[in-house]
Design a protein around this motif. Structure first.
Motif, mmCIF file in Angstrom:
data_model
loop_
_atom_site.group_PDB
_atom_site.id
_atom_site.type_symbol
_atom_site.label_atom_id
_atom_site.label_comp_id
_atom_site.label_asym_id
_atom_site.label_seq_id
_atom_site.Cartn_x
_atom_site.Cartn_y
_atom_site.Cartn_z
ATOM 1 N N TYR A 86 -61.720 23.293 2.420
ATOM 2 C CA TYR A 86 -62.485 22.226 1.779
ATOM 3 C C TYR A 86 -61.531 21.076 1.468
ATOM 4 O O TYR A 86 -60.680 21.199 0.592
ATOM 5 C CB TYR A 86 -63.145 22.715 0.501
ATOM 6 C CG TYR A 86 -64.235 23.711 0.764
ATOM 7 C CD1 TYR A 86 -65.505 23.276 1.114
ATOM 8 C CD2 TYR A 86 -64.001 25.076 0.681
ATOM 9 C CE1 TYR A 86 -66.513 24.179 1.379
ATOM 10 C CE2 TYR A 86 -65.002 25.989 0.940
ATOM 11 C CZ TYR A 86 -66.260 25.536 1.296
ATOM 12 O OH TYR A 86 -67.250 26.423 1.558
ATOM 13 N N LEU A 89 -61.264 19.837 -2.156
ATOM 14 C CA LEU A 89 -60.705 20.699 -3.203
ATOM 15 C C LEU A 89 -59.187 20.774 -3.070
ATOM 16 O O LEU A 89 -58.623 20.462 -2.034
ATOM 17 C CB LEU A 89 -61.307 22.101 -3.112
ATOM 18 C CG LEU A 89 -62.833 22.221 -3.179
ATOM 19 C CD1 LEU A 89 -63.241 23.680 -3.201
ATOM 20 C CD2 LEU A 89 -63.391 21.504 -4.385
ATOM 21 N N PHE A 97 -61.390 30.145 -4.156
ATOM 22 C CA PHE A 97 -62.698 30.448 -3.565
ATOM 23 C C PHE A 97 -62.586 31.538 -2.502
ATOM 24 O O PHE A 97 -63.338 32.507 -2.522
ATOM 25 C CB PHE A 97 -63.322 29.183 -2.970
ATOM 26 C CG PHE A 97 -64.537 29.461 -2.144
ATOM 27 C CD1 PHE A 97 -65.695 29.949 -2.734
ATOM 28 C CD2 PHE A 97 -64.523 29.268 -0.773
ATOM 29 C CE1 PHE A 97 -66.824 30.230 -1.976
ATOM 30 C CE2 PHE A 97 -65.645 29.545 -0.004
ATOM 31 C CZ PHE A 97 -66.791 30.030 -0.605
ATOM 32 N N ARG A 100 -62.060 34.802 -4.119
ATOM 33 C CA ARG A 100 -63.288 35.278 -4.762
ATOM 34 C C ARG A 100 -64.240 35.930 -3.779
ATOM 35 O O ARG A 100 -64.834 36.965 -4.063
ATOM 36 C CB ARG A 100 -64.013 34.091 -5.402
ATOM 37 C CG ARG A 100 -63.492 33.737 -6.767
ATOM 38 C CD ARG A 100 -64.596 33.947 -7.806
ATOM 39 N NE ARG A 100 -64.070 33.727 -9.144
ATOM 40 C CZ ARG A 100 -63.947 32.513 -9.667
ATOM 41 N NH1 ARG A 100 -64.330 31.449 -9.000
ATOM 42 N NH2 ARG A 100 -63.458 32.375 -10.881
ATOM 43 N N ILE A 101 -64.400 35.275 -2.605
ATOM 44 C CA ILE A 101 -65.382 35.846 -1.683
ATOM 45 C C ILE A 101 -64.873 37.156 -1.076
ATOM 46 O O ILE A 101 -65.634 37.901 -0.481
ATOM 47 C CB ILE A 101 -65.811 34.861 -0.573
ATOM 48 C CG1 ILE A 101 -64.648 34.460 0.314
ATOM 49 C CG2 ILE A 101 -66.450 33.621 -1.180
ATOM 50 C CD1 ILE A 101 -65.077 33.569 1.478
ATOM 51 N N ALA B 3 -69.364 32.548 -7.071
ATOM 52 C CA ALA B 3 -68.237 31.815 -6.484
ATOM 53 C C ALA B 3 -68.741 30.738 -5.531
ATOM 54 O O ALA B 3 -68.234 29.627 -5.499
ATOM 55 C CB ALA B 3 -67.330 32.782 -5.742
ATOM 56 N N PHE B 4 -69.789 31.075 -4.762
ATOM 57 C CA PHE B 4 -70.298 30.131 -3.768
ATOM 58 C C PHE B 4 -70.836 28.863 -4.412
ATOM 59 O O PHE B 4 -70.463 27.769 -4.035
ATOM 60 C CB PHE B 4 -71.420 30.772 -2.945
ATOM 61 C CG PHE B 4 -70.919 31.747 -1.930
ATOM 62 C CD1 PHE B 4 -70.298 31.303 -0.787
ATOM 63 C CD2 PHE B 4 -71.069 33.107 -2.129
ATOM 64 C CE1 PHE B 4 -69.834 32.197 0.160
ATOM 65 C CE2 PHE B 4 -70.610 34.010 -1.194
ATOM 66 C CZ PHE B 4 -69.991 33.550 -0.049
ATOM 67 N N LYS B 6 -70.510 27.766 -7.420
ATOM 68 C CA LYS B 6 -69.537 27.063 -8.243
ATOM 69 C C LYS B 6 -68.704 26.131 -7.367
ATOM 70 O O LYS B 6 -68.461 24.974 -7.704
ATOM 71 C CB LYS B 6 -68.631 28.101 -8.913
ATOM 72 C CG LYS B 6 -67.746 27.493 -9.972
ATOM 73 C CD LYS B 6 -66.881 28.530 -10.644
ATOM 74 C CE LYS B 6 -65.727 27.846 -11.343
ATOM 75 N NZ LYS B 6 -64.682 28.752 -11.751
ATOM 76 N N LYS B 7 -68.313 26.667 -6.214
ATOM 77 C CA LYS B 7 -67.537 25.879 -5.257
ATOM 78 C C LYS B 7 -68.356 24.703 -4.755
ATOM 79 O O LYS B 7 -67.883 23.563 -4.681
ATOM 80 C CB LYS B 7 -67.098 26.809 -4.124
ATOM 81 C CG LYS B 7 -66.441 26.167 -2.954
ATOM 82 C CD LYS B 7 -67.424 25.900 -1.842
ATOM 83 C CE LYS B 7 -68.195 27.128 -1.427
ATOM 84 N NZ LYS B 7 -69.340 26.833 -0.602
ATOM 85 N N LEU B 10 -68.508 22.065 -7.310
ATOM 86 C CA LEU B 10 -67.197 21.415 -7.405
ATOM 87 C C LEU B 10 -67.007 20.408 -6.274
ATOM 88 O O LEU B 10 -66.611 19.258 -6.484
ATOM 89 C CB LEU B 10 -66.110 22.494 -7.344
ATOM 90 C CG LEU B 10 -64.731 22.131 -7.873
ATOM 91 C CD1 LEU B 10 -64.824 21.698 -9.321
ATOM 92 C CD2 LEU B 10 -63.797 23.324 -7.733
#
Ligand SMILES: Nc1ncnc2c1ncn2[C@@H]1O[C@H](COP(=O)(O)OP(=O)(O)OP(=O)(O)O)[C@@H](O)[C@H]1O
Ligand SMILES: [Mg+2]
Lengths: 310, 423
Positions: A86, A89, A97, A100-101, B3-4, B6-7, B10
């Motif tokens: 991304y 970001l 991220f 997390r996934i 998580a998805f 939230k990303k 963002l």
């Protein structure tokens, strides 16, 4: 631990990969070499369960992963050819991220982020927006993202394309460390011969969707052991001279470049004398003559009649 | 899942231009349209103006006279009789009704015409009037009996509502209800003053009406356009989230997500939730600032906001499934033309049909029908009903449309979205 059997992929009637069988043993570092459009990325997509093969099979520890990709996805880290991040970001947020996934959270997540960042040497600038990074830094984050879940096998698809020499040697050194010190199994794709020569134990060479040669570096080079490469440096191109050389039966292959001519000859052939005679006839200024031991580049040239990078 | 989205949120918040489109644009449009068109809605109240027929079957004078006679027979002391009589003349329901209907604040809204029964029926059929109010025989007498003496069964007003102009006739219904309420209340006071005890907590229903107070104010242009723009720009959220998904696919982050072994539906669901959440936030922000700066709504009115938020929430969910639908198509065909077309054309058409730019009341019936079936149009209607304080049960129709659209889009997206992640 990982093998493919006769992988084939047809895109709308166009065969991208055919009959690709390869294997990776645990802890091995294997190179996949080939020019643009050879089918490297397509092969990798099939191995990493992102693309369903038209036919053939991919097996992890003997079990087919096509119907059941979960186990493969767990042990596999993939560094895609493109920067899959991304841009808006920061490196930190990206890794957070992707961690997390993979089910990481809390302290484990934080540790994984810092470990991955350290690996690629981007600790200091982790809070900057990825968009603002240099190409080399983006490539490094791209690798870090694939390392978040501590994979056992890592597949890298041309991870050094279009970056500065410094980032490049950092990445190469990192891959070497991962393989030799951490025991990761590596499949490294590139069209840079020297990278593969430096990193990999074994090499597959792909062209036009097919694996045209495979083996250890030494095995591959021994294909050329019956031949030698002669490199004649000239002050300028001499088309007439080159034409005459091409007509020599003893010369297996003659390639003209800007700086001179490259010849592949059977070992021990006494053809060089004739070459020099011809050069005199054409009043060719020879600057230098060099007899080389074969490189993988030469192997490729030998096998396909083309250079790896055009 | 967390998580998805939230990303997603963002990423969205890092993108200035998107934020401008989603938040600043509607706000600017509210300002422009609100000022420019303030005459359209509040000035002459075209949207809600209506004609009603009054069929007078009651003879007020005679009713009062009969009541006086009844009162004489009641055996109450003369003093009390005089008091009640004075009150009865003062509060004669029929006069009060006339007064209310000709009140200035209503005169721009309601034009009452007295007609006989047959003419009124004809007028209703011809759609010249939206309702017929029949004041039945002996209305004054019966009502006074009940109000003043607590005797008899009272009387009922008869209201015949047309179904071609539901909103207007509902408004009229509300006006009457308010009248009924105040009548009940006043009679209770009257009787209390008469020494019949304290004001009962619940006034006896006198005319069979529901006791609800409604302030039927014409909608201000700022109110109208706050809602109009909010529902329109909500649709853009769907397009924005879908465009984000396409970028993820183009930049191969989507591959990374698939590699983490999440079912593609999880990804789709997270996107839908993100879209819904952003839409809801967008509503809250627009409502808040529009109230703060343009005074569109009363921020302190606590009974007002739950309904607003509920409707906003319903549309937000709908936008969530809209986003899922657009994403499904985008991913299926690996092409974001559909999103571009949606944002560049469909939204505007929907906004027009749904009445975001100008109320649909004046448009041809089929346009209104069509507009009522767009998610934005349906929720705009719901908002209008709520803001005008109409009968809550009326909310069900537009909201059920929103739910239905949500459901259909969701089913379609699940069917279309490539389940293996790759088309
Ligand atoms: N999704 C697709 N649809 C159609 N054709 C495709 C698709 N993906 C790849 N191809 C074709 O398959 C062939 C192999 O492509 P692939 O990307 O695997 O090559 P590569 O070896 O990775 O090349 P490069 O070094 O440029 O990355 C190419 O001719 C390409 O055009
Ligand atoms: Mg490739």
């Amino acid at each position: 631990m990982l093998e493919t059997e006769e992988l084939k992929k047809v895109f709308k009637g166009k065969t991208a990969v055919e009959g690709a069988s390869l294997y990776l043993d645990k802890g091995e570092s294997v190179g996949l070499l080939g020019p643009n459009g050879a089918g490297k990325s397509t092969t990798i997509s099939m191995i990493s369960t992102l693309l369903k093969p038209t036919s053939g099979d991919v097996r992890l520890n003997g079990k087919s992963v096509i119907k059941n990709p979960s186990e493969m996805r767990r042990v596999l880290g993939v560094v895609p050819q493109e920067i899959a991040l991304y841009g808006e970001l920061t490196a930190y947020e990206n890794l957070k991220f992707f961690g997390r996934i993979y089910g990481l959270s809390g302290k484990a997540l934080e540790t994984a982020i810092q470990r991955s960042l350290e690996l690629v040497g981007l600790m200091e600038r982790q809070k900057e927006i990825v968009k603002t990074y240099s190409g080399g830094m983006k490539r490094r984050v791209n690798i870090a993202a694939a390392m978040m879940h501590e994979p056992e096998v890592i597949i890298m698809d041309e991870p050094t394309v279009g970056i500065d020499p410094q980032s490049r040697s950092h990445i190469l050194e990192m891959v070497r460390q991962l393989n030799q010190e951490k025991g990761l199994t590596v499949l490294y794709t590139s069209h840079y011969m020297e990278e593969v020569e430096r990193l990999c134990d074994r090499v597959y060479i792909m062209d036009h969707g097919k694996i045209i040669a495979s083996g250890t570096k030494e095995e591959l080079k021994s294909i050329l052991s019956s031949e030698e490469t002669v490199w004649i440096e000239l002050d300028r191109p001499y088309p007439e001279f080159f034409k005459e050389l091409q007509s020599f039966e003893m010369i297996k292959q003659a390639t003209e470049t800007e700086k001179g001519i490259k010849l592949i000859l059977p070992k021990g052939s006494r053809v060089l004398g004739k070459v020099f005679q011809a050069s005199e006839r054409h009043q060719v200024q020879i600057i230098n003559v060099n007899v080389q031991t074969p490189s993988l580049e030469d192997v490729f040239l030998h096998l396909t009649g083309r250079k790896l990078r055009d | 899942m967390y998580a998805f989205f939230k990303k997603d949120i963002l990423v969205l918040f890092r993108d200035r231009t998107e934020l401008v489109v989603l938040l600043a644009m509607p706000f600017i449009l509210i300002a422009i349209l609100g000022f420019a068109l303030s005459g359209l809605l509040s000035g002459n109240s075209e949207v809600l103006s209506m004609e009603v027929a009054i069929v007078q079957e009651d003879d007020e004078e005679q009713g009062i006279q009969r009541f006086a006679e009844e009162l004489g027979k009641s055996g109450l002391p003369a003093d009390a009789q005089n008091g009640i009589m004075a009150a009865a003349e003062e509060t004669s329901p029929s006069s009060m009704l006339q007064e209310i209907l000709s009140d200035e604040s209503l005169s721009s809204l309601v034009t009452a015409k007295e007609m006989d029964g047959a003419a009124a029926t004809h007028a209703l059929e011809e759609e010249e009037v939206v309702a017929i109010l029949t004041i039945p025989e002996d209305f004054t007498f019966n009502a006074l009996q009940k109000m003043m003496l607590g005797a008899g069964g009272g009387s009922e007003l008869e209201l015949l509502i047309s179904d071609y102009a539901a909103t207007q006739s509902e408004v009229f219904h509300d006006i009457l209800e308010e009248f009924v309420w105040s009548l009940n209340f006043e009679s209770a006071i009257a009787r209390a003053a008469d020494g019949e005890g304290a004001v009962p907590e619940e006034a006896q229903p006198l005319l069979g009406g529901v006791e609800s107070v409604s302030a039927v104010e014409p909608i201000s242009s700022f109110q109208y356009y706050t809602i109009g723009m909010a529902v329109m720009f909500a649709l853009f959220v769907g397009a924005t989230i879908s465009a984000m998904a396409y970028v993820e696919k183009q930049q191969f982050v989507f591959h990374r997500i698939l590699l983490s072994d999440h079912h593609p539906y999880v990804y789709l669901g997270a996107k839908a939730i993100a879209a819904a959440l952003v839409t809801f936030l967008q509503f809250c922000i627009l409502f808040f600032f529009s109230s703060l700066i343009f005074g569109a709504f009363d921020l302190t009115d606590l009974s007002f906001w739950p309904g607003m938020l509920l409707i906003a929430f319903s549309l937000a969910i709908c936008v969530g499934s809209l986003a899922a639908f657009l994403i499904a198509l985008t991913m299926r065909y690996n092409n974001d033309t559909i999103t571009t077309v949606f944002a560049g054309g469909v939204v505007t058409v929907f906004a027009f049909l749904g009445g975001s730019f100008t109320p649909t009341e004046g448009m041809p019936a089929f346009v209104q029908q069509l507009g009522g079936w767009t998610p934005n149009g349906a929720s705009l209607n719901a908002f209008l009903i709520w803001i005008q304080n109409l009968d809550i049960s009326m909310l069900w129709e537009p909201l059920s449309r929103v739910f239905l659209i949500t459901f259909l889009l969701l089913i379609l997206s699940l069917l279309i979205f490539p389940r293996k992640g790759e088309a």
